[in-house]
Design an enzyme around this catalytic site. Structure first.
Site, short mmCIF file in Angstrom:
data_model
loop_
_atom_site.label_atom_id
_atom_site.label_comp_id
_atom_site.label_asym_id
_atom_site.label_seq_id
_atom_site.Cartn_x
_atom_site.Cartn_y
_atom_site.Cartn_z
N CYS A 9 0.79 -1.23 0.00
CA CYS A 9 0.00 0.00 0.00
C CYS A 9 0.83 1.28 0.00
CB CYS A 9 -0.95 0.00 1.20
SG CYS A 9 -1.87 -1.53 1.33
N HIS A 23 -3.53 7.32 6.47
CA HIS A 23 -3.66 6.05 5.77
C HIS A 23 -5.02 5.43 6.10
CE1 HIS A 23 -2.28 2.68 3.50
NE2 HIS A 23 -2.42 1.83 4.52
N GLU A 77 -2.17 4.62 14.03
CA GLU A 77 -2.06 5.92 13.38
C GLU A 77 -2.74 7.01 14.19
OE1 GLU A 77 -2.18 7.72 8.84
OE2 GLU A 77 -3.55 6.07 9.35
N LYS A 91 -10.41 7.02 2.78
CA LYS A 91 -10.77 5.68 2.33
C LYS A 91 -12.29 5.48 2.31
CE LYS A 91 -6.49 3.66 2.35
NZ LYS A 91 -5.62 4.81 2.67
N HIS A 114 -10.01 1.35 -0.12
CA HIS A 114 -8.55 1.23 -0.07
C HIS A 114 -8.08 0.76 -1.44
CE1 HIS A 114 -4.56 0.69 0.98
NE2 HIS A 114 -4.64 -0.16 1.99
N PHE A 155 1.74 -3.38 4.00
CA PHE A 155 2.06 -4.66 4.63
C PHE A 155 3.58 -4.81 4.76
CE2 PHE A 155 -1.82 -7.60 3.72
CZ PHE A 155 -2.57 -6.82 4.57
#
Length: 396
Positions: free
Chosen positions: A160, A288, A299, A317, A322, A380
């Site tokens: 990502c 994110h 976060e 998002k 996403h 990831f």
């Protein structure tokens, strides 16, 4: 870091094609998620699907690159005068001095899935016997061919964070004198590997995603394409500026962030240092914020302890889903629009704020003077990136 000028940028997502479609959706807090109707056996979830991809094949001269991912790239390239901007850069510098640096997590794997589904006694069907699309480099190869470029051509696949990290690659190449301009960005399209893969990890929500909501249940997957053209900034530059980046790889876990946000914080501090700014200088952060349990809590805590209450922050998002390898460029685009329009996006989908969230969170759309902004991309495997931007005319 000497700033780079963003000569042109564009995105196509579930919110529509081009900058103005995204600007209108953000201003109206109108999301693009729909009930999943993708694949022959759709999962019960919501997705951010780009309308019309199926109806617009590539031009005949690009037929060897035909696949959903490259169709989506072609849709985005034709928005906001982007093709003309790149061709002008090619004319200024020459084909060998313009790089193509693109991020993706799955590239054209959807076409490879189809080829395997349609195997006939172990033989790939003739219409899919096109080696160019059965590779992670399909996207970058296609875009390079579109512009007839001869400079460095790189695919970044760090989940990502992919299409955020390409900005850092471009800065290093330009600073070292290897190139004079770079086409950066990324594309990821819907495919079964993504939908069923994330579902197998129990990360997909059956409802529209709710970033930073106390009752969030997981992500909504989307697709998107976006591109930007970076060059050295000139005296009295009027284009928006890319002023810094931070990268970190904490490698804490294959799919779970470091519990204390170590990698994310390292990337954040690195970006602030390269940009020559303090946390208090940041007007907006595009988070994110995937709506997964661990990502959001890490976060949220990082933002709450690092920034003053005056800094605004939100995840987008809930508008687009996403978009995986395209998340970095899509959210960079939305960050640039926040600076251009003076509109802070709502944290769409959340109704009950996670208690870890601080006063920085913009739960509803806000109007603000956004001069300096950050965009977070955390992938990831602990791949983390943070990009810093400044509005045109703001001293770097």
């Amino acid at each position: 870091m000497p700033p780079l000028a963003i000569r042109a940028f564009t995105a196509t997502s579930a919110l529509g094609r081009g900058l103005e479609a995204h600007s209108r959706a953000i201003a109206a807090s109108a999301g693009g998620l729909v009930a999943n109707d993708f694949s022959t056996s759709p999962l019960p979830c919501w997705i951010g699907r780009v309308a019309g991809v199926e109806d617009e094949p590539l031009p005949r001269e690009h037929a060897e690159w035909e696949c959903r991912n490259n169709r989506l790239a072609w849709l985005a390239l034709r928005q906001d005068g982007f093709i003309d901007a790149v061709r002008a850069a090619r004319g200024r510098y020459g084909a060998s001095r313009v790089a193509v640096l693109l991020g993706t997590s799955t590239a054209s794997i959807g076409a490879t899935e189809e080829a395997y589904r349609r195997l006939d006694h172990g033989v790939v069907p003739r219409d899919l016997l096109r080696p160019a699309i059965h590779t992670p480099h399909s996207l970058a190869g296609f875009v390079t061919r579109v512009f007839d470029l001869e400079g460095p051509c790189i695919t970044v696949a760090t989940a990502c964070s992919s299409s955020a990290k390409v900005f850092a690659n471009a800065e290093r190449m330009i600073r070292l004198g290897l190139i004079d301009a770079a086409v950066v960005g990324g594309v990821d399209s819907l495919c079964d590997s993504v939908l069923f893969g994330f579902n197998s990890l129990e990360l997909v929500s059956a409802e529209p995603c709710q970033p930073f909501d106390a009752n969030r249940k997981g992500i909504s997957i989307g697709e998107a394409a976006g591109f930007a053209l970076l060059e050295r900034a000139g005296e009295g530059e009027q284009a928006p500026l890319f002023i810094g980046y931070g990268e970190a790889s904490d490698a804490h876990h294959m799919s779970t962030p470091h519990p204390e946000g170590l990698g994310a914080e390292l990337a954040l501090r690195d970006a602030l240092a390269r940009a020559g700014i303090e946390a208090g200088d940041v007007d907006y952060i595009n988070l994110h914020g995937t709506a997964s349990q661990k990502n959001d809590e890490v976060e949220a805590a990082l933002v709450a302890r690092s920034f003053p209450a005056t800094t605004r922050a939100s995840s987008t998002k809930g508008f687009t889903g996403h978009t995986l390898g395209a998340a970095g460029i899509l959210e960079a685009t939305l960050t640039l629009l926040a600076m251009r329009d003076g509109v802070v996006p709502a944290n769409l989908g959340a109704t009950t704020p996670d208690p870890l969230c601080g006063p920085q969170m913009a739960w509803q759309v806000e109007h603000a003077d956004v001069r300096i902004a950050l965009s977070n991309s955390f992938g990831f495997g602990g791949n983390n990136a943070c990009l810093a931007f400044a509005r045109q005319g703001v001293p770097a």
